[in-house]
Design a protein around this motif. Structure first.
Motif, PDB file in Angstrom:
ATOM      1  N   VAL A  17      53.122  12.308 -22.996  1.00 23.33           N
ATOM      2  CA  VAL A  17      53.495  11.344 -21.879  1.00 23.33           C
ATOM      3  C   VAL A  17      55.034  11.140 -22.030  1.00 23.33           C
ATOM      4  O   VAL A  17      55.766  11.186 -20.994  1.00 23.33           O
ATOM      5  N   SER A  18      55.449  10.952 -23.366  1.00 26.47           N
ATOM      6  CA  SER A  18      56.855  10.779 -23.312  1.00 26.47           C
ATOM      7  C   SER A  18      57.743  11.558 -23.114  1.00 26.47           C
ATOM      8  O   SER A  18      58.686  11.521 -22.350  1.00 26.47           O
ATOM      9  N   GLU A  19      57.622  13.193 -23.050  1.00 24.51           N
ATOM     10  CA  GLU A  19      58.298  14.097 -22.605  1.00 24.51           C
ATOM     11  C   GLU A  19      58.298  14.249 -21.027  1.00 24.51           C
ATOM     12  O   GLU A  19      59.186  14.625 -20.372  1.00 24.51           O
ATOM     13  N   ALA A  20      57.109  13.810 -20.396  1.00 23.95           N
ATOM     14  CA  ALA A  20      56.843  13.789 -19.248  1.00 23.95           C
ATOM     15  C   ALA A  20      57.528  13.036 -18.526  1.00 23.95           C
ATOM     16  O   ALA A  20      58.263  12.834 -17.284  1.00 23.95           O
ATOM     17  N   GLU A  21      57.582  11.725 -18.983  1.00 24.17           N
ATOM     18  CA  GLU A  21      58.405  10.551 -18.644  1.00 24.17           C
ATOM     19  C   GLU A  21      59.967  10.860 -18.641  1.00 24.17           C
ATOM     20  O   GLU A  21      60.763  10.578 -17.720  1.00 24.17           O
ATOM     21  N   ASP A  22      60.446  11.506 -19.806  1.00 20.16           N
ATOM     22  CA  ASP A  22      61.780  11.793 -19.802  1.00 20.16           C
ATOM     23  C   ASP A  22      62.172  12.852 -18.685  1.00 20.16           C
ATOM     24  O   ASP A  22      63.225  12.893 -18.320  1.00 20.16           O
ATOM     25  N   ALA A  23      61.131  13.711 -18.445  1.00 23.41           N
ATOM     26  CA  ALA A  23      61.600  14.687 -17.253  1.00 23.41           C
ATOM     27  C   ALA A  23      61.664  14.196 -16.054  1.00 23.41           C
ATOM     28  O   ALA A  23      62.494  14.595 -14.979  1.00 23.41           O
ATOM     29  N   VAL A  24      60.819  13.113 -15.578  1.00 21.08           N
ATOM     30  CA  VAL A  24      60.845  12.441 -14.656  1.00 21.08           C
ATOM     31  C   VAL A  24      62.302  11.755 -14.542  1.00 21.08           C
ATOM     32  O   VAL A  24      62.849  11.625 -13.348  1.00 21.08           O
ATOM     33  N   GLN A  25      62.651  11.143 -15.458  1.00 25.85           N
ATOM     34  CA  GLN A  25      63.827  10.410 -15.600  1.00 25.85           C
ATOM     35  C   GLN A  25      65.110  11.299 -15.078  1.00 25.85           C
ATOM     36  O   GLN A  25      65.961  11.064 -14.490  1.00 25.85           O
ATOM     37  N   GLU A  26      65.240  12.375 -15.846  1.00 21.00           N
ATOM     38  CA  GLU A  26      66.119  13.444 -15.755  1.00 21.00           C
ATOM     39  C   GLU A  26      65.950  14.143 -14.122  1.00 21.00           C
ATOM     40  O   GLU A  26      67.248  14.221 -13.771  1.00 21.00           O
ATOM     41  N   THR A  27      64.778  14.157 -13.706  1.00 26.69           N
ATOM     42  CA  THR A  27      64.725  14.515 -12.218  1.00 26.69           C
ATOM     43  C   THR A  27      65.462  13.566 -11.165  1.00 26.69           C
ATOM     44  O   THR A  27      66.220  13.797 -10.067  1.00 26.69           O
ATOM     45  N   TRP A  28      65.289  12.261 -11.715  1.00 31.47           N
ATOM     46  CA  TRP A  28      65.931  11.162 -10.663  1.00 31.47           C
ATOM     47  C   TRP A  28      67.451  11.422 -10.930  1.00 31.47           C
ATOM     48  O   TRP A  28      68.240  11.181  -9.976  1.00 31.47           O
ATOM     49  N   LEU A  29      67.859  11.599 -11.979  1.00 25.29           N
ATOM     50  CA  LEU A  29      69.209  11.799 -12.149  1.00 25.29           C
ATOM     51  C   LEU A  29      69.950  12.870 -11.417  1.00 25.29           C
ATOM     52  O   LEU A  29      71.044  12.692 -10.640  1.00 25.29           O
ATOM     53  N   ARG A  30      69.200  13.837 -11.414  1.00 24.20           N
ATOM     54  CA  ARG A  30      69.682  15.057 -10.684  1.00 24.20           C
ATOM     55  C   ARG A  30      69.399  14.897  -9.038  1.00 24.20           C
ATOM     56  O   ARG A  30      70.477  15.210  -8.233  1.00 24.20           O
ATOM     57  N   PHE A  31      68.452  14.105  -8.807  1.00 20.65           N
ATOM     58  CA  PHE A  31      68.482  13.863  -7.198  1.00 20.65           C
ATOM     59  C   PHE A  31      69.418  12.775  -6.879  1.00 20.65           C
ATOM     60  O   PHE A  31      70.132  12.767  -5.763  1.00 20.65           O
ATOM     61  N   ASP A  32      69.745  11.865  -7.626  1.00 17.49           N
ATOM     62  CA  ASP A  32      70.555  10.838  -7.545  1.00 17.49           C
ATOM     63  C   ASP A  32      72.040  11.416  -7.220  1.00 17.49           C
ATOM     64  O   ASP A  32      72.927  10.750  -6.544  1.00 17.49           O
ATOM     65  N   ALA A  33      72.276  12.438  -7.974  1.00 21.29           N
ATOM     66  CA  ALA A  33      73.627  13.226  -8.282  1.00 21.29           C
ATOM     67  C   ALA A  33      73.795  14.025  -6.821  1.00 21.29           C
ATOM     68  O   ALA A  33      75.316  14.520  -6.657  1.00 21.29           O
ATOM     69  N   THR A  34      72.641  14.203  -6.088  1.00 16.91           N
ATOM     70  CA  THR A  34      73.029  15.098  -4.816  1.00 16.91           C
ATOM     71  C   THR A  34      73.844  14.530  -3.771  1.00 16.91           C
ATOM     72  O   THR A  34      73.793  13.276  -3.670  1.00 16.91           O
ATOM     73  N   THR A  35      74.700  15.167  -3.064  1.00 18.19           N
ATOM     74  CA  THR A  35      75.446  14.431  -2.116  1.00 18.19           C
ATOM     75  C   THR A  35      74.943  14.770  -0.697  1.00 18.19           C
ATOM     76  O   THR A  35      75.238  13.941   0.121  1.00 18.19           O
ATOM     77  N   THR A  36      73.847  15.547  -0.839  1.00 20.36           N
ATOM     78  CA  THR A  36      73.204  15.732   0.734  1.00 20.36           C
ATOM     79  C   THR A  36      71.693  16.038   0.574  1.00 20.36           C
ATOM     80  O   THR A  36      71.243  16.394  -0.529  1.00 20.36           O
ATOM     81  N   LEU A  37      71.166  15.272   1.333  1.00 29.10           N
ATOM     82  CA  LEU A  37      69.717  15.073   1.295  1.00 29.10           C
ATOM     83  C   LEU A  37      68.999  16.430   1.381  1.00 29.10           C
ATOM     84  O   LEU A  37      69.351  17.281   2.402  1.00 29.10           O
TER      85      LEU A  37
END
Length: 314
Positions: free
Chosen positions: A25-45
């Motif tokens: 659970v904890s590692e999955a939550e961390d993976a989801v958070q890291e996914t958000w950071l990568r998505f947020d850093a994208t300049t084009t959708l």
């Protein structure tokens, strides 16, 4: 829709993918958070937000699993996945696949696969992604992914029981089990256990645990009948709860802190495995964690007292 809104719509899917790949659970939550950071850093959708996020969380999970496998090889005692109370992702069209794939038994079978095989199996068999999407997510050709899936299916099918009980039958058997457990009823427990039933605890070297896996109807029934009533006598309580899509219970100390979980694996009308997660590192997402060592000392003292012969009275 904003980036945040798009991400939140898919958060449950992303967690469910990551949890099945990682078993944590904890590692999955961390993976989801890291996914958000990568998505947020994208300049084009991206053209497809779902495809982009699913691919990102899959790649992150594969990387985490590769390093986690080394740690798990050095793990003290049996390793079980972190208990999951509720799978947040729902898809009526794939409800059977989703329920079966999150079971403790299925997650332990997935541990036999390579990280790539595991990711391909989860994306294709559990969530129904197309081979083009799977190939993009794991950065392999579609042909390679088909071969990975064939090998993964072979391993998974070899370890599955032939018959799974209906939910009503499974839950009724679990209810009888917990009644017999509370009463220390050896005979009642014996009737519910398979001949080759196993009982094991995941303590990770950080809590008291079974010194070895206990196998067989009689040894398991007697161990349960002796140990759990003693726990109840020192203020421990339990509440039946679905764990990883199957019957189980969460045990708490007298102050309501989580002591451990117990999951039942039911097949062919009997309980075939009993798995306890006692490692405190795997229980924090369920709430404050109890001092399992203190409970163990108190329980052992009580059991020693109960075994002492009474002094004759004049």
């Amino acid at each position: 829709m904003s980036k945040v809104g798009e991400f939140e719509e898919l958060r449950s899917l992303l967690f469910s993918i990551a949890y099945r790949i990682l078993g944590s659970v904890s590692e999955a939550e961390d993976a989801v958070q890291e996914t958000w950071l990568r998505f947020d850093a994208t300049t084009t959708l991206p053209t497809s937000t779902k495809a982009f996020l699913s691919a990102a969380v899959t790649r992150i999970s594969i990387d985490v699993l590769r390093s986690a496998r080394v740690r798990r090889e050095q793990y003290v005692g049996p390793w079980f996945p972190e208990p999951l109370l509720n799978d947040p992702y729902e898809d009526p069209a794939r409800s059977v696949e989703l329920a079966e794939s999150v079971s403790v038994a299925a997650l332990l079978l997935l541990e036999r696969l390579s990280p790539l095989e595991r990711a391909v199996f989860v994306l294709r068999e559990v969530f129904g992604f197309g081979f083009d999407e799977v190939a993009a997510a794991v950065e392999r050709s579609e042909a390679a992914c088909r071969q990975l899936l064939v090998r993964a299916r072979r391993h998974m099918e070899a370890g599955r029981p032939r018959f799974r009980p209906a939910r009503e039958e499974r839950d009724a058997l679990a209810s009888r089990f917990f009644d017999a457990l509370s009463e220390g009823d050896v005979g009642g427990l014996r009737e519910l256990l398979a001949a080759d039933v196993t009982m094991a605890g995941d303590g990770g070297g950080k809590s008291p645990q079974l010194a070895r896996t206990v196998t067989g109807t009689e040894p398991v029934a007697r161990l349960l009948a002796a140990g759990f009533p003693a726990l109840l006598s020192v203020g421990v309580s339990f509440a039946a709860h679905e764990l990883n899509g199957g019957p189980g219970a969460v045990f708490r100390d007298r102050d309501g802190r989580v002591l451990h979980t117990l999951a039942l694996d039911v097949a062919d009308g009997r309980i075939r495995a009993i798995r306890l997660v006692i490692n405190p590192d795997k229980l924090g997402h369920l709430g404050p964690v109890a001092d399992v060592w203190a409970i163990d000392r108190e329980t052992r003292q009580l059991m020693r007292t109960m075994r002492q012969p009474r002094q004759p009275t004049c």
